[in-house]
Design a protein around this motif. Structure first.
Motif, PDB file in Angstrom:
ATOM      1  N   ALA A  21       0.788  -1.325  -0.048  1.00  0.00           N
ATOM      2  CA  ALA A  21       0.129   0.090   0.076  1.00  0.00           C
ATOM      3  C   ALA A  21       0.798   1.126  -0.214  1.00  0.00           C
ATOM      4  O   ALA A  21       0.614   2.127  -0.678  1.00  0.00           O
ATOM      5  N   LEU A  22       1.877   1.058   0.820  1.00  0.00           N
ATOM      6  CA  LEU A  22       2.951   2.378   0.683  1.00  0.00           C
ATOM      7  C   LEU A  22       3.472   2.598  -0.632  1.00  0.00           C
ATOM      8  O   LEU A  22       3.219   3.856  -1.157  1.00  0.00           O
ATOM      9  N   ALA A  23       3.899   1.446  -1.346  1.00  0.00           N
ATOM     10  CA  ALA A  23       4.614   1.505  -2.670  1.00  0.00           C
ATOM     11  C   ALA A  23       3.804   2.215  -3.663  1.00  0.00           C
ATOM     12  O   ALA A  23       4.038   2.871  -4.639  1.00  0.00           O
ATOM     13  N   GLN A  24       2.492   1.909  -3.393  1.00  0.00           N
ATOM     14  CA  GLN A  24       1.320   2.317  -4.432  1.00  0.00           C
ATOM     15  C   GLN A  24       0.554   3.752  -4.078  1.00  0.00           C
ATOM     16  O   GLN A  24      -0.316   3.955  -4.820  1.00  0.00           O
ATOM     17  N   GLY A  25       0.996   4.122  -2.825  1.00  0.00           N
ATOM     18  CA  GLY A  25       0.507   5.320  -2.503  1.00  0.00           C
ATOM     19  C   GLY A  25      -1.113   5.311  -1.911  1.00  0.00           C
ATOM     20  O   GLY A  25      -1.649   6.417  -2.112  1.00  0.00           O
ATOM     21  N   ARG A  26      -1.457   4.266  -1.541  1.00  0.00           N
ATOM     22  CA  ARG A  26      -2.758   4.070  -1.085  1.00  0.00           C
ATOM     23  C   ARG A  26      -2.789   4.435   0.350  1.00  0.00           C
ATOM     24  O   ARG A  26      -2.683   3.510   1.252  1.00  0.00           O
ATOM     25  N   GLU A  27      -3.068   5.622   0.861  1.00  0.00           N
ATOM     26  CA  GLU A  27      -2.872   6.172   2.259  1.00  0.00           C
ATOM     27  C   GLU A  27      -3.941   5.538   3.032  1.00  0.00           C
ATOM     28  O   GLU A  27      -3.708   5.112   4.182  1.00  0.00           O
ATOM     29  N   ASP A  28      -5.056   5.450   2.634  1.00  0.00           N
ATOM     30  CA  ASP A  28      -6.247   4.887   3.366  1.00  0.00           C
ATOM     31  C   ASP A  28      -6.054   3.350   3.860  1.00  0.00           C
ATOM     32  O   ASP A  28      -6.140   3.042   4.806  1.00  0.00           O
ATOM     33  N   GLU A  29      -5.532   2.519   2.745  1.00  0.00           N
ATOM     34  CA  GLU A  29      -5.298   1.167   2.916  1.00  0.00           C
ATOM     35  C   GLU A  29      -3.923   1.034   3.881  1.00  0.00           C
ATOM     36  O   GLU A  29      -4.058   0.160   4.571  1.00  0.00           O
ATOM     37  N   ARG A  34      -1.959  -0.704   9.082  1.00  0.00           N
ATOM     38  CA  ARG A  34      -1.134  -0.332  10.347  1.00  0.00           C
ATOM     39  C   ARG A  34      -2.082  -0.502  11.627  1.00  0.00           C
ATOM     40  O   ARG A  34      -1.426  -1.170  12.726  1.00  0.00           O
ATOM     41  N   TYR A  35      -3.431  -0.176  11.293  1.00  0.00           N
ATOM     42  CA  TYR A  35      -4.236  -0.628  12.464  1.00  0.00           C
ATOM     43  C   TYR A  35      -4.276  -2.078  12.668  1.00  0.00           C
ATOM     44  O   TYR A  35      -4.232  -2.277  13.677  1.00  0.00           O
ATOM     45  N   VAL A  36      -4.462  -2.719  11.696  1.00  0.00           N
ATOM     46  CA  VAL A  36      -4.586  -4.362  11.786  1.00  0.00           C
ATOM     47  C   VAL A  36      -3.287  -4.797  12.463  1.00  0.00           C
ATOM     48  O   VAL A  36      -3.419  -5.919  13.611  1.00  0.00           O
ATOM     49  N   GLY A  37      -2.302  -4.414  12.198  1.00  0.00           N
ATOM     50  CA  GLY A  37      -0.954  -4.773  12.770  1.00  0.00           C
ATOM     51  C   GLY A  37      -0.761  -4.445  14.194  1.00  0.00           C
ATOM     52  O   GLY A  37      -0.258  -4.996  14.963  1.00  0.00           O
ATOM     53  N   GLU A  38      -1.438  -3.223  14.339  1.00  0.00           N
ATOM     54  CA  GLU A  38      -1.266  -2.531  15.815  1.00  0.00           C
ATOM     55  C   GLU A  38      -2.216  -3.413  16.753  1.00  0.00           C
ATOM     56  O   GLU A  38      -1.980  -3.435  17.996  1.00  0.00           O
ATOM     57  N   SER A  39      -3.141  -4.226  16.445  1.00  0.00           N
ATOM     58  CA  SER A  39      -3.867  -5.015  17.068  1.00  0.00           C
ATOM     59  C   SER A  39      -3.240  -6.048  17.791  1.00  0.00           C
ATOM     60  O   SER A  39      -3.341  -6.401  19.067  1.00  0.00           O
TER      61      SER A  39
END
Length: 267
Positions: A21-29, A34-39
Protein backbone atom coordinates in the motif's frame (compact mmCIF):
# COMPACT_ATOMS: atom_id res chain seq x y z
CA UNK A 1 5.20 -21.07 21.86
CA UNK A 2 2.89 -21.80 18.94
CA UNK A 3 0.65 -18.78 19.56
CA UNK A 4 3.67 -16.47 19.34
CA UNK A 5 4.60 -18.00 15.98
CA UNK A 6 0.99 -17.68 14.79
CA UNK A 7 0.86 -14.00 15.71
CA UNK A 8 4.29 -13.31 14.24
CA UNK A 9 3.21 -14.82 10.91
CA UNK A 10 0.01 -12.80 10.84
CA UNK A 11 1.89 -9.61 11.72
CA UNK A 12 4.44 -10.28 8.99
CA UNK A 13 1.62 -10.71 6.46
CA UNK A 14 0.01 -7.43 7.58
CA UNK A 15 3.40 -5.72 7.31
CA UNK A 16 3.89 -6.97 3.74
CA UNK A 17 0.49 -5.64 2.71
CA UNK A 18 1.29 -2.31 4.38
CA UNK A 19 4.46 -2.09 2.29
CA UNK A 20 2.50 -2.73 -0.91
CA UNK A 21 0.00 0.00 0.00
CA UNK A 22 2.89 2.34 0.78
CA UNK A 23 4.62 1.64 -2.52
CA UNK A 24 1.39 2.26 -4.45
CA UNK A 25 0.49 5.43 -2.54
CA UNK A 26 -2.77 4.07 -1.12
CA UNK A 27 -2.82 6.10 2.09
CA UNK A 28 -6.17 4.92 3.48
CA UNK A 29 -5.30 1.27 2.96
CA UNK A 30 -1.84 1.81 4.45
CA UNK A 31 -3.36 3.18 7.64
CA UNK A 32 -5.83 0.30 7.87
CA UNK A 33 -3.00 -2.23 7.59
CA UNK A 34 -1.11 -0.38 10.33
CA UNK A 35 -4.26 -0.53 12.46
CA UNK A 36 -4.58 -4.27 11.84
CA UNK A 37 -0.93 -4.85 12.70
CA UNK A 38 -1.19 -2.74 15.84
CA UNK A 39 -3.98 -5.00 17.14
CA UNK A 40 -1.36 -7.69 17.73
CA UNK A 41 0.86 -5.22 19.59
CA UNK A 42 -2.06 -4.12 21.77
CA UNK A 43 -2.91 -7.70 22.74
CA UNK A 44 0.74 -8.42 23.51
CA UNK A 45 1.59 -5.37 25.63
CA UNK A 46 -1.57 -5.84 27.67
CA UNK A 47 -0.54 -9.42 28.50
CA UNK A 48 -3.39 -11.15 26.69
CA UNK A 49 -1.50 -13.58 24.42
CA UNK A 50 -2.82 -16.75 26.03
CA UNK A 51 -6.26 -15.30 26.52
CA UNK A 52 -6.33 -14.69 22.76
CA UNK A 53 -5.01 -18.19 22.12
CA UNK A 54 -8.00 -19.65 23.97
CA UNK A 55 -10.33 -17.42 21.96
CA UNK A 56 -8.68 -18.49 18.72
CA UNK A 57 -8.87 -22.17 19.62
CA UNK A 58 -12.64 -21.91 20.05
CA UNK A 59 -12.97 -20.99 16.38
CA UNK A 60 -13.46 -23.91 13.98
CA UNK A 61 -10.28 -24.42 11.90
CA UNK A 62 -10.80 -23.24 8.35
CA UNK A 63 -14.35 -22.09 9.02
CA UNK A 64 -15.68 -19.08 7.09
CA UNK A 65 -14.48 -15.89 8.71
CA UNK A 66 -17.02 -14.07 10.79
CA UNK A 67 -17.04 -10.72 12.44
CA UNK A 68 -18.05 -10.07 16.00
CA UNK A 69 -21.48 -8.51 16.60
CA UNK A 70 -19.68 -6.19 19.01
CA UNK A 71 -17.30 -5.22 16.21
CA UNK A 72 -20.13 -4.59 13.76
CA UNK A 73 -21.95 -2.48 16.33
CA UNK A 74 -18.84 -0.52 17.26
CA UNK A 75 -18.47 3.14 16.47
CA UNK A 76 -14.73 3.03 15.98
CA UNK A 77 -13.21 4.97 13.15
CA UNK A 78 -11.08 2.11 11.86
CA UNK A 79 -12.47 -1.20 13.09
CA UNK A 80 -15.23 -1.79 10.54
CA UNK A 81 -13.26 -0.54 7.50
CA UNK A 82 -10.36 -2.75 8.60
CA UNK A 83 -12.51 -5.87 8.83
CA UNK A 84 -14.21 -5.11 5.52
CA UNK A 85 -10.75 -4.89 3.96
CA UNK A 86 -9.69 -8.18 5.53
CA UNK A 87 -12.82 -9.96 4.31
CA UNK A 88 -12.01 -8.83 0.78
CA UNK A 89 -8.38 -9.91 1.12
CA UNK A 90 -9.23 -13.40 2.37
CA UNK A 91 -11.12 -14.02 -0.87
CA UNK A 92 -8.25 -12.66 -2.95
CA UNK A 93 -5.21 -14.45 -1.53
CA UNK A 94 -4.58 -17.86 -3.13
CA UNK A 95 -2.52 -19.69 -0.52
CA UNK A 96 -4.12 -21.49 2.48
CA UNK A 97 -1.36 -20.13 4.72
CA UNK A 98 -2.18 -16.57 3.66
CA UNK A 99 -5.87 -17.14 4.30
CA UNK A 100 -5.02 -18.40 7.79
CA UNK A 101 -2.99 -15.26 8.48
CA UNK A 102 -6.02 -13.16 7.54
CA UNK A 103 -8.31 -15.28 9.74
CA UNK A 104 -5.97 -14.62 12.68
CA UNK A 105 -6.02 -10.89 11.99
CA UNK A 106 -9.83 -10.88 11.85
CA UNK A 107 -9.91 -12.91 15.07
CA UNK A 108 -7.67 -10.34 16.77
CA UNK A 109 -10.12 -7.54 16.01
CA UNK A 110 -13.05 -9.76 17.01
CA UNK A 111 -11.33 -10.63 20.28
CA UNK A 112 -10.71 -6.98 21.11
CA UNK A 113 -14.35 -6.14 20.37
CA UNK A 114 -15.84 -9.15 22.16
CA UNK A 115 -13.85 -8.39 25.31
CA UNK A 116 -15.04 -4.78 25.40
CA UNK A 117 -11.67 -3.22 24.53
CA UNK A 118 -12.45 -1.66 21.16
CA UNK A 119 -12.62 1.96 22.36
CA UNK A 120 -9.38 1.56 24.29
CA UNK A 121 -7.63 -0.02 21.33
CA UNK A 122 -8.77 2.72 18.95
CA UNK A 123 -7.48 5.35 21.38
CA UNK A 124 -4.22 3.40 21.72
CA UNK A 125 -3.88 3.44 17.92
CA UNK A 126 -4.96 7.03 17.26
CA UNK A 127 -3.11 8.62 20.22
CA UNK A 128 -0.02 6.45 20.84
CA UNK A 129 1.91 9.37 22.31
CA UNK A 130 -0.69 9.68 25.07
CA UNK A 131 0.38 6.32 26.47
CA UNK A 132 3.33 5.58 28.70
CA UNK A 133 4.71 2.05 28.34
CA UNK A 134 1.71 0.02 29.48
CA UNK A 135 1.75 -1.67 32.88
CA UNK A 136 -1.05 -4.07 33.80
CA UNK A 137 -0.76 -3.86 37.61
CA UNK A 138 1.03 -2.04 40.41
CA UNK A 139 2.40 -3.43 43.66
CA UNK A 140 3.93 -1.65 46.62
CA UNK A 141 6.68 -4.20 47.26
CA UNK A 142 8.42 -6.91 45.25
CA UNK A 143 7.26 -9.71 47.55
CA UNK A 144 3.64 -8.75 46.81
CA UNK A 145 4.32 -9.02 43.09
CA UNK A 146 6.10 -12.35 43.50
CA UNK A 147 3.23 -13.79 45.55
CA UNK A 148 0.77 -12.65 42.89
CA UNK A 149 2.93 -14.16 40.16
CA UNK A 150 3.16 -17.49 41.99
CA UNK A 151 -0.48 -17.59 43.00
CA UNK A 152 -2.13 -16.65 39.70
CA UNK A 153 -2.98 -19.65 37.55
CA UNK A 154 -2.19 -17.84 34.31
CA UNK A 155 -0.67 -14.38 34.85
CA UNK A 156 -0.70 -11.89 31.98
CA UNK A 157 2.32 -12.55 29.79
CA UNK A 158 4.45 -10.97 28.61
CA UNK A 159 3.46 -7.85 30.49
CA UNK A 160 4.99 -4.97 32.39
CA UNK A 161 3.99 -4.31 35.98
CA UNK A 162 5.02 -1.61 38.44
CA UNK A 163 6.63 -2.20 41.80
CA UNK A 164 6.51 1.16 43.46
CA UNK A 165 7.65 3.42 40.62
CA UNK A 166 9.85 0.82 38.89
CA UNK A 167 8.96 -1.21 35.82
CA UNK A 168 9.31 -4.99 35.85
CA UNK A 169 8.34 -7.49 33.20
CA UNK A 170 6.39 -10.62 34.00
CA UNK A 171 6.79 -13.65 31.80
CA UNK A 172 4.89 -16.91 31.88
CA UNK A 173 5.07 -19.95 29.59
CA UNK A 174 1.89 -21.99 29.47
CA UNK A 175 3.65 -24.99 27.93
CA UNK A 176 5.72 -25.80 31.03
CA UNK A 177 4.19 -23.42 33.61
CA UNK A 178 7.45 -21.56 34.13
CA UNK A 179 7.27 -17.93 35.17
CA UNK A 180 9.44 -15.11 36.41
CA UNK A 181 10.07 -11.40 36.47
CA UNK A 182 12.94 -9.03 35.86
CA UNK A 183 13.66 -5.32 36.11
CA UNK A 184 12.82 -3.32 32.99
CA UNK A 185 14.60 -0.02 32.29
CA UNK A 186 12.13 1.47 29.83
CA UNK A 187 11.53 4.70 31.78
CA UNK A 188 15.21 5.21 32.52
CA UNK A 189 15.94 5.06 28.79
CA UNK A 190 13.12 7.53 28.12
CA UNK A 191 14.45 9.95 30.75
CA UNK A 192 17.91 9.80 29.19
CA UNK A 193 16.41 10.74 25.83
CA UNK A 194 14.17 13.47 27.26
CA UNK A 195 17.04 15.12 29.16
CA UNK A 196 19.71 14.77 26.44
CA UNK A 197 19.48 18.50 25.72
CA UNK A 198 18.60 19.54 29.24
CA UNK A 199 15.40 19.66 31.26
CA UNK A 200 12.91 22.25 30.00
CA UNK A 201 12.53 25.19 32.40
CA UNK A 202 9.33 26.06 34.19
CA UNK A 203 8.47 22.71 35.78
CA UNK A 204 5.93 23.08 38.60
CA UNK A 205 7.56 22.88 42.03
CA UNK A 206 6.29 21.23 45.22
CA UNK A 207 7.76 20.83 48.71
CA UNK A 208 6.64 17.18 49.02
CA UNK A 209 5.64 14.17 46.95
CA UNK A 210 2.16 14.19 48.46
CA UNK A 211 1.51 17.70 47.18
CA UNK A 212 2.89 16.80 43.76
CA UNK A 213 0.60 13.76 43.58
CA UNK A 214 -2.43 15.84 44.55
CA UNK A 215 -1.62 18.35 41.81
CA UNK A 216 -1.16 15.57 39.25
CA UNK A 217 -4.63 14.21 40.02
CA UNK A 218 -6.01 17.54 38.81
CA UNK A 219 -3.44 17.98 36.01
CA UNK A 220 -2.68 14.49 34.65
CA UNK A 221 0.49 14.18 32.59
CA UNK A 222 0.01 13.39 28.90
CA UNK A 223 1.73 10.99 29.36
CA UNK A 224 4.72 12.53 31.14
CA UNK A 225 5.84 15.85 32.55
CA UNK A 226 8.73 17.11 34.64
CA UNK A 227 8.06 18.35 38.17
CA UNK A 228 10.32 19.55 40.96
CA UNK A 229 9.94 18.02 44.42
CA UNK A 230 12.07 19.33 47.26
CA UNK A 231 14.39 20.99 44.76
CA UNK A 232 14.96 17.78 42.74
CA UNK A 233 13.66 17.05 39.24
CA UNK A 234 11.29 14.11 38.72
CA UNK A 235 9.50 12.77 35.67
CA UNK A 236 5.82 12.22 36.40
CA UNK A 237 4.35 9.46 34.24
CA UNK A 238 0.61 8.97 33.82
CA UNK A 239 -0.63 5.38 33.48
CA UNK A 240 -4.07 5.65 31.87
CA UNK A 241 -5.09 2.03 32.41
CA UNK A 242 -4.17 2.10 36.10
CA UNK A 243 -5.38 5.66 36.69
CA UNK A 244 -2.27 6.70 38.59
CA UNK A 245 1.07 8.47 38.26
CA UNK A 246 4.56 7.24 38.98
CA UNK A 247 7.36 9.63 39.90
CA UNK A 248 10.92 8.99 38.72
CA UNK A 249 13.87 10.86 40.23
CA UNK A 250 15.79 12.10 37.21
CA UNK A 251 19.31 11.91 38.63
CA UNK A 252 18.79 8.39 39.96
CA UNK A 253 17.19 7.23 36.71
CA UNK A 254 20.13 8.52 34.65
CA UNK A 255 22.62 6.80 36.95
CA UNK A 256 20.70 3.51 36.81
CA UNK A 257 20.46 3.71 33.02
CA UNK A 258 24.23 4.11 32.68
CA UNK A 259 24.84 1.17 35.01
CA UNK A 260 22.36 -0.97 33.09
CA UNK A 261 24.03 -0.16 29.77
CA UNK A 262 27.40 -1.20 31.21
CA UNK A 263 26.00 -4.53 32.40
CA UNK A 264 24.38 -5.21 29.03
CA UNK A 265 27.63 -4.41 27.24
CA UNK A 266 29.39 -7.09 29.28
CA UNK A 267 26.97 -9.85 28.29
Amino acid sequence: MRIFETLAGAAKFAGSRWQVALAQGREDEKRLWRYVGESRNFVQVTGQIYRFEDYLNELAPGAPSRTSPALNAGKGEFSRPAVEMLLEVIDEVPEPEQKQHVRVLIALLDFIADTGQLDEFEDFFIHPHHYAPIAVARFTHRDEAEEWLKGTAEPPSPANILIGDDYYQFWYMREDNTRGMYREYVIEAAIAALTAEGIPPGAPSFPSRTEAEEWLKRHPADPETFVVIGGEHYLAVHHKRLKLHTLHHVATALSEWEEHKKKVALL
